[in-house]
Design a protein around this motif. Sequence first.
Motif, short mmCIF file in Angstrom:
data_model
loop_
_atom_site.label_atom_id
_atom_site.label_comp_id
_atom_site.label_asym_id
_atom_site.label_seq_id
_atom_site.Cartn_x
_atom_site.Cartn_y
_atom_site.Cartn_z
N GLU A 193 -11.31 -13.53 60.56
CA GLU A 193 -10.21 -12.67 61.00
C GLU A 193 -10.76 -11.65 61.99
O GLU A 193 -11.93 -11.24 61.88
N ILE A 202 -5.86 -10.35 62.41
CA ILE A 202 -5.36 -11.61 62.95
C ILE A 202 -6.25 -12.74 62.45
O ILE A 202 -7.48 -12.70 62.62
N MET A 204 -8.00 -16.04 62.79
CA MET A 204 -8.42 -16.90 63.90
C MET A 204 -8.38 -18.37 63.48
O MET A 204 -8.47 -18.69 62.29
N THR A 214 -8.27 -16.96 69.16
CA THR A 214 -6.95 -16.34 69.00
C THR A 214 -6.32 -16.18 70.37
O THR A 214 -7.03 -16.02 71.38
#
Length: 257
Positions: A193, A202, A204, A214
């Motif tokens: 992340e 987020i 990945m 990403t």
Amino acid sequence: MNRSMTFVVLLAILVSVANLGLAHVGLTNIDPSWYDAHATFYGDMSGGETMQGACGYGDLFKEGYGLETAALSTALFNNGQTCGACFELMCMNSTWCKPNAGSIKITATNFCPPNYDEPVQYHWCNPPNKHFDLSMKMFTSMAEYKGGIVPVKFRRVMCHKRGGVRFEIKGNPYFIMVLVYNVGGAGDVNNVEIRGHKSNWIVMKRNWGQIWNTGVDLVGQKLSFVVRTSDGRSMTFFNVAPASWGFGQTFEAKLNF
């Protein structure tokens, strides 16, 4: 020391730890059992042919892996998910095994593709065979060069790396790719992340090998990462890259598994 001073000291310690990273202990599922396989080698003693490869790594010397590496057969490579894992091998039951050679330890950095053409004696890496295609240096550490292929016993072991986990940033503002390497512990990363200091975490996606991507534009933001390995352990690395980071740069965390 009065209470106010004690609070200040504790706060300073907490801030220091937060700037390094946090470890989250998970389940350990590294199988210590020994299994049967075979081993060959590719390239020469310099190891030039072992650079790059299907795990996404580049110059294995600069990245800390050196020649202690192997390309794995389909049965072991697991579509790149085993990249970064470490193994211990022993040459067994062959006249080509060097006496008292002991074992070698390697990191998985490449893929040994299957060969469905004749002759069948070259089908070492075909499913369901478990096979290690080693650097010449590692192969000749345990077996004679003339042997070419030898039976081995192998098992998973924990990886011991120098320094912190490293993050190489590639791509462009609309498609950020991060190579995660020099990972200790289990070695093989199965989740990453990323977070900019102005964004949320987020998740990945695995692009290939140990390259994660990403589509979120995080240019101009400090970058933090959460990395989880196959044994269930995860670590959070805060502010690994400064807001001024650029594509093509590599940043090293202060901690490792």
